[in-house]
Design an enzyme around this catalytic site. Structure first.
Site, mmCIF file in Angstrom:
data_model
loop_
_atom_site.group_PDB
_atom_site.id
_atom_site.type_symbol
_atom_site.label_atom_id
_atom_site.label_comp_id
_atom_site.label_asym_id
_atom_site.label_seq_id
_atom_site.Cartn_x
_atom_site.Cartn_y
_atom_site.Cartn_z
ATOM 1 N N HIS A 57 42.115 -17.982 80.728
ATOM 2 C CA HIS A 57 42.992 -18.762 81.630
ATOM 3 C C HIS A 57 42.296 -19.124 82.947
ATOM 4 O O HIS A 57 42.275 -20.317 83.316
ATOM 5 C CB HIS A 57 44.283 -17.995 81.880
ATOM 6 C CG HIS A 57 45.177 -18.614 82.913
ATOM 7 N ND1 HIS A 57 45.735 -19.865 82.773
ATOM 8 C CD2 HIS A 57 45.599 -18.149 84.132
ATOM 9 C CE1 HIS A 57 46.467 -20.155 83.844
ATOM 10 N NE2 HIS A 57 46.393 -19.129 84.681
ATOM 11 N N HIS A 82 42.413 -16.421 91.078
ATOM 12 C CA HIS A 82 43.769 -16.691 91.558
ATOM 13 C C HIS A 82 44.810 -15.672 91.087
ATOM 14 O O HIS A 82 45.857 -15.511 91.713
ATOM 15 C CB HIS A 82 44.198 -18.111 91.172
ATOM 16 C CG HIS A 82 44.577 -18.291 89.745
ATOM 17 N ND1 HIS A 82 43.654 -18.549 88.754
ATOM 18 C CD2 HIS A 82 45.775 -18.262 89.123
ATOM 19 C CE1 HIS A 82 44.263 -18.679 87.594
ATOM 20 N NE2 HIS A 82 45.551 -18.512 87.784
ATOM 21 N N GLU A 86 47.343 -10.421 92.085
ATOM 22 C CA GLU A 86 48.688 -10.304 91.508
ATOM 23 C C GLU A 86 48.720 -9.383 90.291
ATOM 24 O O GLU A 86 49.696 -8.654 90.084
ATOM 25 C CB GLU A 86 49.177 -11.697 91.112
ATOM 26 C CG GLU A 86 50.642 -11.778 90.751
ATOM 27 C CD GLU A 86 51.073 -13.213 90.524
ATOM 28 O OE1 GLU A 86 51.893 -13.429 89.622
ATOM 29 O OE2 GLU A 86 50.578 -14.111 91.243
ATOM 30 N N ASP A 87 47.635 -9.364 89.494
ATOM 31 C CA ASP A 87 47.683 -8.689 88.195
ATOM 32 C C ASP A 87 46.713 -7.533 88.022
ATOM 33 O O ASP A 87 46.702 -6.898 86.959
ATOM 34 C CB ASP A 87 47.404 -9.712 87.075
ATOM 35 C CG ASP A 87 48.476 -10.780 86.990
ATOM 36 O OD1 ASP A 87 49.603 -10.523 87.452
ATOM 37 O OD2 ASP A 87 48.186 -11.879 86.467
ATOM 38 N N ASP A 147 46.798 -24.350 87.640
ATOM 39 C CA ASP A 147 47.324 -23.149 86.984
ATOM 40 C C ASP A 147 48.537 -23.504 86.114
ATOM 41 O O ASP A 147 48.631 -23.127 84.940
ATOM 42 C CB ASP A 147 47.710 -22.135 88.062
ATOM 43 C CG ASP A 147 48.373 -20.890 87.505
ATOM 44 O OD1 ASP A 147 47.951 -20.409 86.433
ATOM 45 O OD2 ASP A 147 49.334 -20.404 88.138
#
Length: 624
Positions: A57, A82, A86-87, A147
């Protein structure tokens, strides 16, 4: 990781690096490769819903930004990273140490904030954060769009519910945002992918019908294009022509707007004539020269020219449009554009425009966002303000002095009035459109010349809210009506009591008191069924409120009867009539008049004054 995935990842990243190597320095390439390696390590244990390694991705997002939007360097690094904060376990500080402030700020701008309590909803708060990132750099918005575009291209692995959620967000927010940024190709693809997942049956049907129509029309279309090529080549113009087919979503939307089937929708394709700019010849002159040559040989549709060279769309789109007749007698839509116009249409705000023009464009964009945020009271207001600011299509109309005003397609003269100034909108009474007197509710067309007439005693009508589409107009009108005094009671919609009438109250299911006249059949029924909800009430006059009433006047017709009646109402009683209907039956004049009063005693005074006019026989109040 399986060998298949390893090969896929190696191939895609090597193609990306090869492409970037031709556009960036060795030092920049080293930073980009370090960004990829860090993202690869951070996401190494993660998989997408499809089961493929997650790193696929970020590579795809970076590729979209590089090859489709022609960005590089820190934007590409931020694209790789990006989702890291967050992950994964890494923080913004980790990214800042490794890649500097610029990359860290871009990643921070696109990282969703995790909160215990959201100001609105999780989705709306995310939209706010995305839009606020433009204050730092428009590149953050481009990363979010890339995205979203890759997520939409790979939505097959999601459940139907998840597909609907993501597709709905895309159609409602991301596609209009891409439009506002001038990214026409991304906007079109997002809309089409959203339609595909929201309404798969409708999409498949429209796609099949379009495919059949394209096959049928192709021979005649190719012949027409050959004719254009020959005309321009013989005239010494070296151009290239191409057919651009509009996507299923665009056609479906037209079908809905016009309540028509696909076979009665025009404009399903257009022909683009693309030329290379020449030194010393302006783009406008080139477009007009090509237009002139074509119309020497082909009939043009009257009034079909749209000059977006001098008056670009709000998102910066430029071209010269005209419709020419083909051998089958149908009108073909022609777009005449330079290579740079085509490129700018694809790249939008990412195109290499002058620093001054880009700054002006961004400042206007930020101003709209600030106005939306300043009037943000709840989810609906915020999202409605955003989407109306990012409208899908626009028109340009003009003030009497020739200043262009850009409005959404479907905007009215009221929208124009509020766009000029809020006080012009508030005091608006009428419009002159192309010098013709028209209602303020008239829908404007591209190129209209609009003048707004005002009056000091004029006030907005609550129904105006149904006839405006811009955020500025909606915001002002809602604020205006929210600040007006409110009645303590609701009035019965059947008997329409007025102040000073003998009334009684009834507590309804919403725990509000509804006033009824004491002889109202409805209150008699309610009293017999639920007498405990009956309460004593009085209805006193308040100078802030007027109530619409209707009277019927009957008398013997004579010379000047109507003149005397109007003089009594407007001059003597100083009332404004909202409606006057008359008929004459065998010399008997019958008039129905609508106006507004403060109380029942004022109504009686009006009726008494009218009854004393010579020839008037009867004046009655009609309950409406």
């Amino acid at each position: 990781m399986s060998d298949i995935y390893k090969t896929q990842i190696d191939d895609s990243i090597n193609r990306l690096f090869s492409y970037l190597a031709t556009r960036t320095s060795a030092e920049q390439m080293e930073s980009i490769k370090r960004g990829y390696e860090f993202a690869f390590e951070a996401h190494s244990a993660q998989r997408r819903r499809s089961g493929e390694p997650y790193i696929i991705h970020p590579i795809a997002v970076a590729t979209i930004l590089t090859q489709e939007l022609e960005l590089s360097d820190n934007t590409v690094i931020a694209a790789f990273l990006h989702d890291v904060v967050e992950d994964t376990k890494y923080t913004i500080e980790d990214i800042q140490v490794r890649f500097g402030d610029d990359v860290a700020k871009l990643v921070d701008a696109v990282t969703k904030r995790k909160k215990e309590k959201y100001r609105h909803s999780k989705q709306v708060d995310n939209y706010r954060q995305i839009l606020e990132s433009v204050h730092y750099d428009v590149r953050a918005l481009l990363i979010k769009l890339a995205d979203r575009l890759h997520n939409m291209r790979t939505l097959d692995s999601m459940s139907a519910a998840k597909q609907m959620k993501i597709a709905g967000e895309t159609d409602y927010f991301y596609a209009p945002l891409a439009n506002r940024l001038g990214l026409y190709h991304i906007k079109t693809e997002l809309e089409n992918l959203s339609f595909h997942y929201r309404c798969p049956s409708d999409y498949a049907k429209v796609e099949e019908q379009l495919s059949e129509e394209h096959d049928e029309e192709r021979p005649a279309l190719n012949k027409f294009i050959e004719k254009i090529d020959t005309i321009l080549r013989d005239a010494g113009y070296n151009v290239r022509t191409e057919v651009r087919y509009r996507q299923p979503y665009s056609i479906w939307r037209k079908m809905k707007e016009k309540n028509s089937d696909i076979y009665h929708i025009d404009g399903k394709h257009y022909i683009r004539i693309i030329y290379s700019s020449h030194p010393g010849i302006s783009d406008k002159a080139m477009c007009l020269n090509i237009y002139s040559v074509l119309t020497d040989h082909l009939q043009e549709k009257p009034c079909s020219v749209c000059n977006y060279i001098d008056t670009p769309k709000e998102n910066g789109y430029q071209s010269f449009h005209v419709k020419l007749i083909n051998e089958q007698g149908d009108w073909e839509e022609i777009h005449i554009s330079s290579e740079s116009m085509v490129r700018n249409s694809r790249l939008g705000c990412a195109a290499e425009r002058s620093e001054t023009s880009l700054t002006l464009w961004l400042n206007k964009f930020k101003e709209i966002l600030e106005k939306v945020a300043a009037n943000d009271n709840h989810d609906v207001d915020f999202m409605e303000g955003v989407t109306s600011a990012f409208y899908n299509d626009d028109i340009m109309v003009f003030t009497p002095k020739g200043r262009g005003v850009i409005l959404p397609k479907g905007a009215t003269a009221l929208d124009f009035a509020f766009e000029i100034h809020s006080k012009v909108g508030e005091k608006a009474v009428y419009a002159r459109i192309n010098r013709k007197l028209m209602s303020l509710r008239t829908v404007l067309q591209r190129g209209d010349r609009v003048e707004i007439g005002t009056a000091e005693d004029a006030k907005p009508d609550i129904e105006w809210l149904d006839h405006v589409s811009t955020f500025r107009a909606k915001r002002y009108l809602r604020s205006y009506f929210a600040n007006l005094p409110r009645l303590k009671y609701k009035r019965c919609p059947l008997c329409h009591p007025l102040p000073e009438d003998e009334v009684i109250g009834y507590i309804d299911e919403g725990n509000e008191t509804v006033l009824h006249k004491r002889d109202c059949p409805e209150i008699i029924r309610l009293a017999s069924e639920n007498g405990d909800s009956i309460v004593s009430a009085t209805f006193n006059e308040d100078p802030n409120f007027l109530y619409p009433v209707r009277i019927r006047v009957q008398g013997i017709d004579r010379y000047h009867l109507m003149s005397d009646l109007i003089d009594c109402i407007t001059n003597k009683l100083q009332l404004t009539m909202s409606s006057l209907k008359t008929e004459n039956i065998d010399r008997i004049a019958i008039c129905t008049i609508d106006f507004a009063v403060h109380s029942v005693s004022e109504l009686k005074m009006v009726m008494n004054s009218i009854s004393h006019i010579d020839g008037i026989d009867e004046v009655t109040h009609i309950n409406v």
